[in-house]
Design a protein around this motif. Sequence first.
Motif, PDB file in Angstrom:
ATOM      1  N   LEU A   5      47.503 -18.960  89.200  1.00 47.73           N
ATOM      2  CA  LEU A   5      46.442 -18.205  88.525  1.00 47.73           C
ATOM      3  C   LEU A   5      46.733 -18.064  87.040  1.00 47.73           C
ATOM      4  CD1 LEU A   5      43.822 -16.610  88.683  1.00 47.73           C
ATOM      5  CD2 LEU A   5      45.172 -14.599  89.321  1.00 47.73           C
ATOM      6  N   ALA A   6      47.991 -17.783  86.683  1.00 50.47           N
ATOM      7  CA  ALA A   6      48.376 -17.634  85.278  1.00 50.47           C
ATOM      8  C   ALA A   6      48.152 -18.947  84.524  1.00 50.47           C
ATOM      9  CB  ALA A   6      49.833 -17.190  85.167  1.00 50.47           C
ATOM     10  N   LYS A   7      48.483 -20.062  85.158  1.00 50.57           N
ATOM     11  CA  LYS A   7      48.295 -21.371  84.523  1.00 50.57           C
ATOM     12  C   LYS A   7      46.819 -21.631  84.251  1.00 50.57           C
ATOM     13  CE  LYS A   7      49.600 -26.196  85.002  1.00 50.57           C
ATOM     14  NZ  LYS A   7      50.360 -27.159  85.784  1.00 50.57           N
ATOM     15  N   LEU A  59      50.919 -16.233  79.599  1.00 53.15           N
ATOM     16  CA  LEU A  59      50.332 -16.824  80.802  1.00 53.15           C
ATOM     17  C   LEU A  59      50.880 -18.226  81.065  1.00 53.15           C
ATOM     18  CD1 LEU A  59      46.674 -15.597  80.303  1.00 53.15           C
ATOM     19  CD2 LEU A  59      48.207 -14.941  82.175  1.00 53.15           C
ATOM     20  N   THR A  60      51.138 -18.978  80.002  1.00 56.56           N
ATOM     21  CA  THR A  60      51.712 -20.314  80.150  1.00 56.56           C
ATOM     22  C   THR A  60      53.105 -20.227  80.769  1.00 56.56           C
ATOM     23  OG1 THR A  60      50.430 -21.180  78.297  1.00 56.56           O
ATOM     24  CG2 THR A  60      52.398 -22.412  78.918  1.00 56.56           C
ATOM     25  N   GLU A  92      54.387 -21.471  84.521  1.00 52.63           N
ATOM     26  CA  GLU A  92      55.507 -22.385  84.769  1.00 52.63           C
ATOM     27  C   GLU A  92      56.567 -21.752  85.661  1.00 52.63           C
ATOM     28  OE1 GLU A  92      56.813 -23.734  80.935  1.00 52.63           O
ATOM     29  OE2 GLU A  92      54.927 -24.768  80.550  1.00 52.63           O
ATOM     30  N   GLY A  93      56.267 -20.535  86.158  1.00 51.85           N
ATOM     31  CA  GLY A  93      57.188 -19.871  87.071  1.00 51.85           C
ATOM     32  C   GLY A  93      58.280 -19.073  86.392  1.00 51.85           C
ATOM     33  N   ASN A  94      58.155 -18.841  85.092  1.00 52.15           N
ATOM     34  CA  ASN A  94      59.172 -18.102  84.343  1.00 52.15           C
ATOM     35  C   ASN A  94      58.857 -16.615  84.273  1.00 52.15           C
ATOM     36  OD1 ASN A  94      60.546 -20.504  83.643  1.00 52.15           O
ATOM     37  ND2 ASN A  94      59.085 -20.861  82.001  1.00 52.15           N
TER      38      ASN A  94
END
Length: 150
Positions: free
Chosen positions: A15-17, A62-63, A67-69
């Motif tokens: 969702l963030a991506k 959000l990027t 990326e899971g960070n």
Amino acid sequence: MQAYEQLPTAQEAALAKLCSQELAAVIETKLDVQSLALSSPDGQLKQVEIPVSALRLMVNILTELGEGNTVKLVPIHAELTTQEAADLLNVSRPTLIKLLDEGALPFHRTGNRRKVRFNDLRRYQSQLEAQRLLALDELTQLDQELGLGY
């Protein structure tokens, strides 16, 4: 400043991506302020004026989440504990203390605790990066002189 302390779930990351891509597509970079419409929990549409610089920061956040960070915001004038500074430099706390004692990184004391200004930490990181790039240039030049073909 509060940190997003845990890794995003796969669903949150996806969702963030998507959100970062959609938000990046509508940011008008020539403006200082941009208007966004948000819907409240009761379904009403609310118009909000947001600085474009804040929107760019949101895209970056959000990027990273996409990326899971994890993400941590540090105000530019923040004073960090030695542990926070060590974490940002990705070194151990004893290594950071050694840097402080050697004068490589400025600090001041608040009571019996050492504090490192975020600006000083960023300046130190920039100096390290410049030194690394210089060393890399020297190695590249040496490779060329020796005909190693790199």
